[in-house]
Write an enzyme that holds these catalytic residues in place. Structure first.
Site, mmCIF file in Angstrom:
data_model
loop_
_atom_site.group_PDB
_atom_site.id
_atom_site.type_symbol
_atom_site.label_atom_id
_atom_site.label_comp_id
_atom_site.label_asym_id
_atom_site.label_seq_id
_atom_site.Cartn_x
_atom_site.Cartn_y
_atom_site.Cartn_z
ATOM 1 N N ILE A 162 29.948 -35.618 45.804
ATOM 2 C CA ILE A 162 31.149 -34.801 45.582
ATOM 3 C C ILE A 162 31.611 -34.193 46.902
ATOM 4 O O ILE A 162 32.797 -34.214 47.232
ATOM 5 C CB ILE A 162 30.866 -33.705 44.520
ATOM 6 C CG1 ILE A 162 30.576 -34.382 43.167
ATOM 7 C CG2 ILE A 162 32.035 -32.743 44.399
ATOM 8 C CD1 ILE A 162 30.078 -33.442 42.081
ATOM 9 N N ALA A 241 30.210 -26.285 41.737
ATOM 10 C CA ALA A 241 28.871 -26.796 41.396
ATOM 11 C C ALA A 241 28.367 -26.134 40.113
ATOM 12 O O ALA A 241 28.591 -26.666 39.021
ATOM 13 C CB ALA A 241 27.926 -26.592 42.567
ATOM 14 N N ARG A 242 27.704 -25.004 40.244
ATOM 15 C CA ARG A 242 27.236 -24.271 39.069
ATOM 16 C C ARG A 242 27.350 -22.770 39.343
ATOM 17 O O ARG A 242 27.074 -22.307 40.459
ATOM 18 C CB ARG A 242 25.768 -24.605 38.765
ATOM 19 C CG ARG A 242 25.560 -25.950 38.117
ATOM 20 C CD ARG A 242 26.096 -26.013 36.687
ATOM 21 N NE ARG A 242 25.819 -27.283 36.050
ATOM 22 C CZ ARG A 242 26.662 -28.327 36.031
ATOM 23 N NH1 ARG A 242 27.852 -28.230 36.591
ATOM 24 N NH2 ARG A 242 26.329 -29.443 35.411
ATOM 25 N N ASP A 266 35.472 -22.845 39.645
ATOM 26 C CA ASP A 266 35.574 -23.733 38.472
ATOM 27 C C ASP A 266 34.414 -23.492 37.525
ATOM 28 O O ASP A 266 34.456 -23.919 36.376
ATOM 29 C CB ASP A 266 35.555 -25.200 38.944
ATOM 30 C CG ASP A 266 35.732 -26.187 37.780
ATOM 31 O OD1 ASP A 266 36.583 -25.919 36.911
ATOM 32 O OD2 ASP A 266 35.039 -27.221 37.754
ATOM 33 N N GLU A 271 28.838 -19.285 31.434
ATOM 34 C CA GLU A 271 30.126 -19.670 30.876
ATOM 35 C C GLU A 271 29.981 -20.136 29.419
ATOM 36 O O GLU A 271 28.959 -20.740 29.083
ATOM 37 C CB GLU A 271 30.775 -20.778 31.746
ATOM 38 C CG GLU A 271 29.935 -22.019 31.924
ATOM 39 C CD GLU A 271 30.495 -22.967 32.989
ATOM 40 O OE1 GLU A 271 30.951 -22.506 34.042
ATOM 41 O OE2 GLU A 271 30.475 -24.188 32.723
ATOM 42 N N HIS A 289 35.838 -24.669 34.176
ATOM 43 C CA HIS A 289 34.984 -25.861 34.327
ATOM 44 C C HIS A 289 35.759 -27.159 34.045
ATOM 45 O O HIS A 289 35.424 -27.912 33.123
ATOM 46 C CB HIS A 289 33.753 -25.763 33.422
ATOM 47 C CG HIS A 289 32.575 -26.535 33.964
ATOM 48 N ND1 HIS A 289 31.282 -26.115 33.878
ATOM 49 C CD2 HIS A 289 32.518 -27.735 34.617
ATOM 50 C CE1 HIS A 289 30.470 -26.999 34.430
ATOM 51 N NE2 HIS A 289 31.207 -28.005 34.886
ATOM 52 N N GLY A 291 36.218 -29.547 36.426
ATOM 53 C CA GLY A 291 35.898 -30.520 37.483
ATOM 54 C C GLY A 291 36.055 -31.969 37.091
ATOM 55 O O GLY A 291 36.778 -32.730 37.730
ATOM 56 N N SER A 292 35.380 -32.391 36.033
ATOM 57 C CA SER A 292 35.430 -33.806 35.661
ATOM 58 C C SER A 292 36.445 -34.064 34.552
ATOM 59 O O SER A 292 36.459 -35.156 33.974
ATOM 60 C CB SER A 292 34.042 -34.270 35.204
ATOM 61 O OG SER A 292 33.662 -33.549 34.035
HETATM 62 C C1 DGY Z 1 28.643 -32.194 35.687
HETATM 63 O O1 DGY Z 1 28.760 -33.373 35.396
HETATM 64 O O2 DGY Z 1 27.565 -31.690 35.952
HETATM 65 C C2 DGY Z 1 29.903 -31.411 35.720
HETATM 66 O O3 DGY Z 1 29.718 -30.072 35.921
HETATM 67 C C3 DGY Z 1 30.742 -31.682 34.495
HETATM 68 O O4 DGY Z 1 32.042 -31.552 34.941
#
Ligand code: DGY
Length: 323
Positions: A162, A241-242, A266, A271, A289, A291-292
């Site tokens: 990423i 990330a987290r 994000d 959460e 969240h 991201g994906s």
């Molecule tokens: C993951 O895949 O770990 C992401 O946080 C999901 O978007």
């Protein structure tokens, strides 16, 4: 293992239509139609008797869950690249394979990182609120001035899949790229970025500090008050990330006191029950969240898992098998 068409798969969440269609065509699927995050106990009860378990990052697959499902369970698939919600050691010990979704979400996540960088630097949350609340006082030569990206230094914590996609997208904006990994990347992979042997050294040059490293036990609460103090004054913090890699008290204090210019987040600790103080900050550009979260990527994540299962059925080891 039974014939593919007799294999029982339990899905804790709804997946995209294309993925669900493929799943239903191949296996005996039972799913959590409510599509809400399941407790470990509810999961262990609902998934009794399944060979395959398909979860997302909202389900904790603990050693206890694995032990309760172990008599039949063969593979756990998680629709995420992050695996901190799974007990990998317990899975390994029980002879249960684990698949995740690396690579396919790196581009979508990097797009969100760029959005957060731009939104935080150019005060998009504050500006958007003015439009919605009808508090815009009109253009002024000195109003709502943000930070221009050109020439600023972007520090990436974790130049992995990423992080590299973020670097690729950030370079055309004129950002100067710096990173810290445990080890430097070979020059052909480093894309002209500057390596920092320590995270402290990276922090010191990061006008924009972007967390893309996976959440490991060593990185829990990584961005604490002491490390925020190492960032240049008026720096921007980005996290895709987290949430548990950031000390919320420290970040919120630095945003309130304007020691930091802004943050773009994000991901959040706990959460969706985020620290309510985040809601009060004008200099926070936040999304839930995402991201994906594109159709293409969520399809690709689902299929990388289903393809992995088919590879296992053929007696192969898929590239996304972790244990
Ligand atoms: C993951 O895949 O770990 C992401 O946080 C999901 O978007």
């Amino acid at each position: 293992m039974p014939e593919a068409s007799a294999i029982r798969l339990y899905a804790t969440r709804r997946f995209t239509p294309a993925v669900e269609q493929a799943m239903d065509a191949r296996y005996q699927v039972t799913r959590n139609w409510a599509d809400t995050a399941m407790t470990s106990d509810a999961l262990a009860q609902a998934a009794q008797g399944c060979e395959y378990l398909m979860v997302s990052l909202t389900e904790k697959v603990t050693a206890e869950v694995i032990a309760r499902l172990a008599p039949t369970l063969k593979v756990i698939c998680t629709l995420s690249v992050g695996v901190e919600h799974l007990d990998l050691a317990a899975a390994k010990q029980a002879g249960v394979k684990v698949l995740n979704t690396p690579d396919v979400l790196s581009e979508a996540t990097a797009e969100i990182a760029m959005m957060l960088i731009l939104g935080a630097a150019r005060r998009a949350a504050e500006g958007g609120r003015m439009i919605r609340d009808d508090t815009w006082y009109g253009f002024t030569p000195t109003g709502m001035l943000g930070q221009q990206l050109t020439g600023r230094r972007l520090g990436i914590l974790g130049l992995g899949r990423i992080g590299k996609e973020v670097a690729k997208r950030a370079a055309p904006f004129g950002l100067k790229l710096h990173y810290h990994n445990r080890r430097p990347l070979p020059a052909e992979e480093a894309m002209g970025t500057t390596y920092h042997e320590t995270s402290d050294s990276l922090l010191a040059v990061s006008d924009i500090f972007c967390i893309t490293a996976p959440s490991t036990p060593e990185l829990k609460s990584f961005l604490n008050a002491e490390r925020i103090a190492r960032l240049p004054k008026d720096a921007i913090v980005i996290n895709v990330a987290r949430g548990d890699m950031v000390d919320d008290d420290a970040l919120i204090e630095a945003l309130q006191s304007k020691r930091l210019f802004a943050a773009g987040l994000d991901v959040f600790r706990g959460e969706p029950d985020i620290d309510p103080r985040y809601r009060t900050l004008d200099n926070l550009f936040a999304v839930p969240h995402l991201g994906s979260g594109t159709v293409e990527t969520r399809d690709a994540m689902g299929f990388v898992l289903l393809d992995g299962l088919q590879a296992i059925e053929r007696g192969e080891t898929p590239h996304n098998q972790l244990v």
